[in-house]
Design a protein around this motif. Sequence first.
Motif, PDB file in Angstrom:
ATOM      1  N   GLN A   1       0.830  -1.207   0.000  1.00  0.00           N
ATOM      2  CA  GLN A   1       0.000   0.000   0.000  1.00  0.00           C
ATOM      3  C   GLN A   1       0.861   1.252   0.000  1.00  0.00           C
ATOM      4  O   GLN A   1       0.597   2.204  -0.740  1.00  0.00           O
ATOM      5  CB  GLN A   1      -0.914  -0.013   1.219  1.00  0.00           C
ATOM      6  N   ASP A   2       1.912   1.259   0.848  1.00  0.00           N
ATOM      7  CA  ASP A   2       2.736   2.459   0.990  1.00  0.00           C
ATOM      8  C   ASP A   2       3.580   2.730  -0.251  1.00  0.00           C
ATOM      9  O   ASP A   2       3.970   3.870  -0.503  1.00  0.00           O
ATOM     10  CB  ASP A   2       3.628   2.333   2.229  1.00  0.00           C
ATOM     11  N   LEU A   3       3.880   1.688  -1.034  1.00  0.00           N
ATOM     12  CA  LEU A   3       4.637   1.871  -2.268  1.00  0.00           C
ATOM     13  C   LEU A   3       3.708   2.022  -3.478  1.00  0.00           C
ATOM     14  O   LEU A   3       4.167   2.263  -4.595  1.00  0.00           O
ATOM     15  CB  LEU A   3       5.579   0.686  -2.499  1.00  0.00           C
ATOM     16  N   GLY A   4       2.398   1.851  -3.261  1.00  0.00           N
ATOM     17  CA  GLY A   4       1.447   1.943  -4.353  1.00  0.00           C
ATOM     18  C   GLY A   4       1.539   0.766  -5.298  1.00  0.00           C
ATOM     19  O   GLY A   4       1.336   0.907  -6.517  1.00  0.00           O
ATOM     20  N   LEU A   5       1.854  -0.418  -4.759  1.00  0.00           N
ATOM     21  CA  LEU A   5       2.024  -1.618  -5.569  1.00  0.00           C
ATOM     22  C   LEU A   5       0.826  -2.555  -5.404  1.00  0.00           C
ATOM     23  O   LEU A   5       0.207  -2.603  -4.337  1.00  0.00           O
ATOM     24  CB  LEU A   5       3.293  -2.372  -5.159  1.00  0.00           C
ATOM     25  N   ASP A   6       0.537  -3.311  -6.460  1.00  0.00           N
ATOM     26  CA  ASP A   6      -0.440  -4.387  -6.378  1.00  0.00           C
ATOM     27  C   ASP A   6       0.246  -5.581  -5.730  1.00  0.00           C
ATOM     28  O   ASP A   6       1.417  -5.863  -6.034  1.00  0.00           O
ATOM     29  CB  ASP A   6      -0.924  -4.755  -7.781  1.00  0.00           C
ATOM     30  N   VAL A   7      -0.457  -6.272  -4.847  1.00  0.00           N
ATOM     31  CA  VAL A   7       0.127  -7.441  -4.195  1.00  0.00           C
ATOM     32  C   VAL A   7       0.579  -8.464  -5.229  1.00  0.00           C
ATOM     33  O   VAL A   7       1.587  -9.160  -5.031  1.00  0.00           O
ATOM     34  CB  VAL A   7      -0.882  -8.072  -3.208  1.00  0.00           C
ATOM     35  N   LYS A   8      -0.116  -8.542  -6.365  1.00  0.00           N
ATOM     36  CA  LYS A   8       0.263  -9.486  -7.413  1.00  0.00           C
ATOM     37  C   LYS A   8       1.661  -9.181  -7.944  1.00  0.00           C
ATOM     38  O   LYS A   8       2.400 -10.082  -8.348  1.00  0.00           O
ATOM     39  CB  LYS A   8      -0.750  -9.432  -8.558  1.00  0.00           C
ATOM     40  N   ARG A   9       2.010  -7.887  -7.953  1.00  0.00           N
ATOM     41  CA  ARG A   9       3.344  -7.489  -8.447  1.00  0.00           C
ATOM     42  C   ARG A   9       4.442  -8.038  -7.546  1.00  0.00           C
ATOM     43  O   ARG A   9       5.521  -8.399  -8.016  1.00  0.00           O
ATOM     44  CB  ARG A   9       3.413  -5.958  -8.524  1.00  0.00           C
ATOM     45  N   LEU A  10       4.183  -8.098  -6.247  1.00  0.00           N
ATOM     46  CA  LEU A  10       5.167  -8.669  -5.326  1.00  0.00           C
ATOM     47  C   LEU A  10       5.410 -10.152  -5.633  1.00  0.00           C
ATOM     48  O   LEU A  10       6.527 -10.648  -5.496  1.00  0.00           O
ATOM     49  CB  LEU A  10       4.691  -8.513  -3.875  1.00  0.00           C
ATOM     50  N   LYS A  11       4.346 -10.836  -6.073  1.00  0.00           N
ATOM     51  CA  LYS A  11       4.467 -12.268  -6.370  1.00  0.00           C
ATOM     52  C   LYS A  11       5.138 -12.487  -7.717  1.00  0.00           C
ATOM     53  O   LYS A  11       6.111 -13.235  -7.825  1.00  0.00           O
ATOM     54  CB  LYS A  11       3.095 -12.925  -6.357  1.00  0.00           C
ATOM     55  N   THR A  12       4.621 -11.838  -8.757  1.00  0.00           N
ATOM     56  CA  THR A  12       5.170 -12.042 -10.102  1.00  0.00           C
ATOM     57  C   THR A  12       6.593 -11.489 -10.222  1.00  0.00           C
ATOM     58  O   THR A  12       7.395 -12.002 -10.991  1.00  0.00           O
ATOM     59  CB  THR A  12       4.284 -11.366 -11.157  1.00  0.00           C
ATOM     60  N   GLY A  13       6.887 -10.433  -9.447  1.00  0.00           N
ATOM     61  CA  GLY A  13       8.216  -9.850  -9.488  1.00  0.00           C
ATOM     62  C   GLY A  13       9.191 -10.487  -8.518  1.00  0.00           C
ATOM     63  O   GLY A  13      10.301  -9.995  -8.331  1.00  0.00           O
ATOM     64  N   LYS A  14       8.757 -11.582  -7.894  1.00  0.00           N
ATOM     65  CA  LYS A  14       9.614 -12.296  -6.935  1.00  0.00           C
ATOM     66  C   LYS A  14      10.171 -11.332  -5.885  1.00  0.00           C
ATOM     67  O   LYS A  14      11.393 -11.269  -5.650  1.00  0.00           O
ATOM     68  CB  LYS A  14      10.762 -13.012  -7.651  1.00  0.00           C
ATOM     69  N   GLY A  15       9.264 -10.556  -5.304  1.00  0.00           N
ATOM     70  CA  GLY A  15       9.674  -9.569  -4.315  1.00  0.00           C
ATOM     71  C   GLY A  15      10.434 -10.184  -3.154  1.00  0.00           C
ATOM     72  O   GLY A  15      10.070 -11.241  -2.639  1.00  0.00           O
ATOM     73  N   ARG A  16      11.513  -9.525  -2.751  1.00  0.00           N
ATOM     74  CA  ARG A  16      12.305 -10.004  -1.613  1.00  0.00           C
ATOM     75  C   ARG A  16      13.002  -8.830  -0.948  1.00  0.00           C
ATOM     76  O   ARG A  16      13.078  -7.721  -1.504  1.00  0.00           O
ATOM     77  CB  ARG A  16      13.340 -11.034  -2.053  1.00  0.00           C
ATOM     78  N   ILE A  17      13.510  -9.086   0.220  1.00  0.00           N
ATOM     79  CA  ILE A  17      14.270  -8.071   0.970  1.00  0.00           C
ATOM     80  C   ILE A  17      15.750  -8.314   0.763  1.00  0.00           C
ATOM     81  O   ILE A  17      16.236  -9.450   0.889  1.00  0.00           O
ATOM     82  CB  ILE A  17      13.923  -8.125   2.464  1.00  0.00           C
TER      83      ILE A  17
END
Length: 246
Positions: A40-56
């Motif tokens: 929410q704070d980055l204005g991202l769709d949760v799906k983008r975190l999954k498809t983009g292999k989001g990680r720290i």
Amino acid sequence: MKRQVLLLISIFCLSSAIGQVSYSIPEEMAKGSLVGNIAQDLGLDVKRLKTGKGRIYTGDSVQYIELNKERGVLLVKEKIDREVLCRQTTPCALHFQITLENPLELFPVTVEITDTNDNAPVFQKQERRFEISESAVIGSKFMLEKAIDPDIGQNGLQRYTLKPSENFVLKLHTQADGSKKVEMILQKPLDREKQEHISLVLTAEDGGEPQMTGTMHIHVTVLDATTMPLFSVNPFTKRALQKTPQ
């Protein structure tokens, strides 16, 4: 190759400027506690975190925060002790990046760790003993150990008290590092006939809520002013003195 490196640096700088997010959490939060809704704070769709292999990405530092891609939130991965992480350094913060692929995106995140009053002032010694002659003059000084409190700011060590305070008072001297040197000063003559032993309690207090304290017990033995110290004489010194012509 050089152009690719420059392009990667440009993308990094652009995403850093656009996607900077900061949070503030108290230390000692339980594992799994919510830090913030990063999607929410980055204005991202949760799906983008999954498809983009989001990680720290933390570099070489320990990862205290984890990314839950299903919910799009940051959670506490390991309980954080501010004193262990930063000691007396303030502000104390974790710096890392959220990375996404296809296309590459990097989002810098800062999590400030605020101090809680989780440490009481502590004296290295629980007791201190003094032998003081009843002929000691008013104003005589006796050095005391200072207490240690790893907390900072208002939660750190704030004051000392000495009780009872009939014969002695405290005097504090601020040192270059901000700590205080503690002295016990005689303010009333001692009288062995009236009181041979004096028991005092030195208390160190912090300013947190709830307030925490540490104590040291001080035992004073009052010596008779007429008692002279006795010195033993080495046998060889004694014979030499006897042979010395008068």
